[in-house]
Motif scaffolding. Structure first.
Motif, mmCIF file in Angstrom:
data_model
loop_
_atom_site.group_PDB
_atom_site.id
_atom_site.type_symbol
_atom_site.label_atom_id
_atom_site.label_comp_id
_atom_site.label_asym_id
_atom_site.label_seq_id
_atom_site.Cartn_x
_atom_site.Cartn_y
_atom_site.Cartn_z
ATOM 1 N N ILE A 199 -1.455 3.888 4.396
ATOM 2 C CA ILE A 199 -2.707 3.790 4.405
ATOM 3 C C ILE A 199 -3.502 3.869 3.517
ATOM 4 O O ILE A 199 -4.472 2.990 3.273
ATOM 5 C CB ILE A 199 -2.674 5.978 5.113
ATOM 6 C CG1 ILE A 199 -1.961 5.863 6.428
ATOM 7 C CG2 ILE A 199 -4.281 5.937 4.741
ATOM 8 C CD1 ILE A 199 -2.257 6.884 7.142
ATOM 9 N N SER A 200 -3.179 4.172 2.038
ATOM 10 C CA SER A 200 -3.555 3.768 0.946
ATOM 11 C C SER A 200 -3.885 2.974 0.327
ATOM 12 O O SER A 200 -4.722 2.007 0.198
ATOM 13 C CB SER A 200 -1.986 4.566 -0.180
ATOM 14 O OG SER A 200 -3.455 4.402 -1.899
ATOM 15 N N GLU A 201 -2.540 2.143 0.310
ATOM 16 C CA GLU A 201 -2.831 0.742 0.296
ATOM 17 C C GLU A 201 -3.124 -0.402 1.336
ATOM 18 O O GLU A 201 -3.280 -1.883 1.054
ATOM 19 C CB GLU A 201 -1.323 -0.329 0.049
ATOM 20 C CG GLU A 201 -0.710 0.785 -1.756
ATOM 21 C CD GLU A 201 -1.002 -0.149 -2.545
ATOM 22 O OE1 GLU A 201 -1.917 -1.326 -2.591
ATOM 23 O OE2 GLU A 201 0.146 0.523 -3.878
ATOM 24 N N LYS A 202 -3.253 -0.168 2.812
ATOM 25 C CA LYS A 202 -3.525 -0.945 3.763
ATOM 26 C C LYS A 202 -2.180 -2.199 4.074
ATOM 27 O O LYS A 202 -3.195 -2.949 3.763
ATOM 28 C CB LYS A 202 -5.210 -1.615 2.980
ATOM 29 C CG LYS A 202 -6.444 -0.168 3.135
ATOM 30 C CD LYS A 202 -6.000 0.637 4.862
ATOM 31 C CE LYS A 202 -6.946 1.674 4.620
ATOM 32 N NZ LYS A 202 -7.372 2.922 3.669
ATOM 33 N N LEU A 203 -1.033 -1.595 3.688
ATOM 34 C CA LEU A 203 -0.503 -2.317 3.320
ATOM 35 C C LEU A 203 1.031 -2.596 4.529
ATOM 36 O O LEU A 203 1.445 -1.308 4.431
ATOM 37 C CB LEU A 203 0.545 -3.203 1.852
ATOM 38 C CG LEU A 203 -0.477 -3.688 1.360
ATOM 39 C CD1 LEU A 203 0.225 -3.798 -0.052
ATOM 40 C CD2 LEU A 203 -1.129 -4.818 1.755
ATOM 41 N N GLU A 204 0.910 -3.285 5.953
ATOM 42 C CA GLU A 204 1.998 -2.594 6.988
ATOM 43 C C GLU A 204 3.444 -3.018 6.510
ATOM 44 O O GLU A 204 4.090 -1.972 6.506
ATOM 45 C CB GLU A 204 1.714 -3.997 7.864
ATOM 46 C CG GLU A 204 1.815 -2.939 9.501
ATOM 47 C CD GLU A 204 1.905 -4.690 10.615
ATOM 48 O OE1 GLU A 204 2.125 -3.279 11.698
ATOM 49 O OE2 GLU A 204 1.601 -5.276 9.957
ATOM 50 N N GLN A 205 3.756 -3.468 5.496
ATOM 51 C CA GLN A 205 4.513 -3.921 4.990
ATOM 52 C C GLN A 205 5.746 -2.155 4.028
ATOM 53 O O GLN A 205 6.644 -2.231 4.297
ATOM 54 C CB GLN A 205 5.598 -4.656 4.099
ATOM 55 C CG GLN A 205 4.643 -4.585 2.900
ATOM 56 C CD GLN A 205 3.562 -5.429 3.434
ATOM 57 O OE1 GLN A 205 2.683 -5.137 3.813
ATOM 58 N NE2 GLN A 205 3.035 -6.516 2.230
ATOM 59 N N LEU A 206 5.034 -1.213 3.810
ATOM 60 C CA LEU A 206 5.080 -0.249 2.947
ATOM 61 C C LEU A 206 5.524 0.669 3.993
ATOM 62 O O LEU A 206 6.541 1.887 3.635
ATOM 63 C CB LEU A 206 4.256 -0.048 2.404
ATOM 64 C CG LEU A 206 3.229 -0.237 1.126
ATOM 65 C CD1 LEU A 206 2.227 0.249 0.971
ATOM 66 C CD2 LEU A 206 4.337 -0.334 0.476
ATOM 67 N N ARG A 207 5.723 0.661 5.927
ATOM 68 C CA ARG A 207 5.807 1.609 6.871
ATOM 69 C C ARG A 207 7.113 1.736 6.530
ATOM 70 O O ARG A 207 8.312 2.197 6.664
ATOM 71 C CB ARG A 207 5.600 0.870 7.298
ATOM 72 C CG ARG A 207 5.871 2.254 9.109
ATOM 73 C CD ARG A 207 5.000 1.685 10.886
ATOM 74 N NE ARG A 207 3.387 0.796 9.851
ATOM 75 C CZ ARG A 207 2.780 0.647 11.146
ATOM 76 N NH1 ARG A 207 3.914 0.606 12.768
ATOM 77 N NH2 ARG A 207 1.985 0.131 11.214
ATOM 78 N N ALA A 208 7.699 0.615 6.685
ATOM 79 C CA ALA A 208 8.934 -0.243 6.593
ATOM 80 C C ALA A 208 10.340 0.716 5.016
ATOM 81 O O ALA A 208 11.194 1.592 5.557
ATOM 82 C CB ALA A 208 9.813 -1.337 6.503
ATOM 83 N N LEU A 209 9.425 0.540 4.068
ATOM 84 C CA LEU A 209 9.657 1.051 3.230
ATOM 85 C C LEU A 209 10.204 2.463 3.072
ATOM 86 O O LEU A 209 10.827 3.163 2.999
ATOM 87 C CB LEU A 209 9.890 0.173 2.445
ATOM 88 C CG LEU A 209 9.127 -0.981 1.199
ATOM 89 C CD1 LEU A 209 9.260 -0.805 -0.022
ATOM 90 C CD2 LEU A 209 10.987 -1.412 1.854
ATOM 91 N N GLU A 210 8.852 3.688 3.892
ATOM 92 C CA GLU A 210 8.700 4.389 3.887
ATOM 93 C C GLU A 210 10.227 5.129 4.880
ATOM 94 O O GLU A 210 10.387 6.538 4.506
ATOM 95 C CB GLU A 210 7.587 4.432 4.405
ATOM 96 C CG GLU A 210 6.349 4.613 3.509
ATOM 97 C CD GLU A 210 4.837 5.325 3.771
ATOM 98 O OE1 GLU A 210 4.409 6.373 3.255
ATOM 99 O OE2 GLU A 210 4.257 4.527 3.912
ATOM 100 N N ASN A 211 10.181 4.094 5.021
ATOM 101 C CA ASN A 211 11.465 4.584 7.000
ATOM 102 C C ASN A 211 12.366 4.060 6.860
ATOM 103 O O ASN A 211 13.440 4.320 7.754
ATOM 104 C CB ASN A 211 10.868 4.913 8.007
ATOM 105 C CG ASN A 211 9.750 5.827 8.084
ATOM 106 O OD1 ASN A 211 9.428 6.466 9.165
ATOM 107 N ND2 ASN A 211 7.943 4.923 8.372
ATOM 108 N N GLY A 212 12.832 3.348 5.316
ATOM 109 C CA GLY A 212 14.537 3.428 4.682
ATOM 110 C C GLY A 212 14.901 1.566 5.793
ATOM 111 O O GLY A 212 15.915 2.083 5.277
#
Length: 255
Positions: A213-226
């Motif tokens: 949400i902060s960076e507006k970068l969808e790929q961070l969802r993957a990293l945040e969920n391992g």
């Protein structure tokens, strides 16, 4: 493991209206991209199995279905929702409609008719050699403070095994030895992704995290969920996609 090439294709675009249907070359822009995808599959049939265009308008499906080629490569255009907020959501719906349940996928954007064949083939080979592939993407050396500080050029840092540690619009990694912390070089991210089919289905069910949400970068969802993201680093960036009328004219001139 074989790869399905998925081409998300939205009709509307901000800077160049209905660009995928532009046809001053004698065929539409989306068809140029599909024909390039066919070349990729024909170059390495041992790595690729099919091509699916994930459209959001009947006009895109119609033009893709009008392609006449002697190739035996399977090309299918499917209708997906106009309301998807991301390419990943559109891809996930497309593979469900197409009945794709095994293997992996690589996405190519519909406005990238000149994506180098050798890059996509090399990306598939890179992924095939990974012992536990779930998700992968591309990067390239980013040089010069003007580029590194540009928030429109996404940066990525990786670990010693070429797995992504973080993506950001900021200049990363911070360098204490350089003016204002700006590193002398960085890795620029290229927005081409590969997913194992089971992973893309899981990914789109996950909630957005604070980093995405902060960076507006969808790929961070993957990293945040391992979910690990392997990164293949190319020598150079890829040819620019078609975003403006000038881009399209340059493309016609190269043709």
């Amino acid at each position: 493991m074989k790869f399905h090439i998925i081409i998300p294709a939205r009709l509307e675009s901000c800077r160049l209206q209905k660009k995928l249907l532009l046809d001053k070359s004698g065929t539409t822009l989306i068809n140029h991209t599909v024909l390039r995808a066919i070349e990729i599959v024909e170059t390495a049939p041992e790595l690729f199995s099919s091509i699916t265009v994930a459209a959001d308008d009947e006009s895109i499906i119609s033009t893709v279905n009008s392609i006449k080629t002697s190739s035996t490569v399977k090309v299918r255009a499917v209708m997906t929702s106009i309301d998807h907020k991301s390419g990943s959501d559109r891809i996930a719906e497309a593979i469900n409609i197409a009945g794709i349940t095994e293997g992996a996928l690589i996405n190519i954007q519909g406005d990238e008719p000149e994506i180098p064949i050798e890059v996509v083939v090399g990306f598939a080979k890179f992924i095939s050699a990974l012992p536990d592939f779930q998700m992968a993407t591309l990067a390239y050396p980013l040089i010069g403070s003007e580029n590194i500080l540009n928030p429109n050029l996404v940066k990525v840092v990786t670990d010693s095994n070429n797995n992504a540690l973080y993506f950001s619009r900021s200049a990363i990694p911070y360098s204490r030895d350089c003016p204002n912390g700006t590193p002398a070089s960085a890795l620029g991210h290229i927005g081409i992704y590969a997913y194992r089919i089971s992973v893309i289905k899981k990914f789109v069910e996950l909630d957005q995290g604070t980093l995405e949400i902060s960076e507006k970068l969808e790929q961070l969802r993957a990293l945040e969920n391992g979910i690990p993201i392997a990164v293949q680093v190319l020598k150079d960036s890829l040819p620019k996609g078609i975003d403006t009328e000038a881009d399209y004219q340059d493309f016609l001139n190269r043709l």
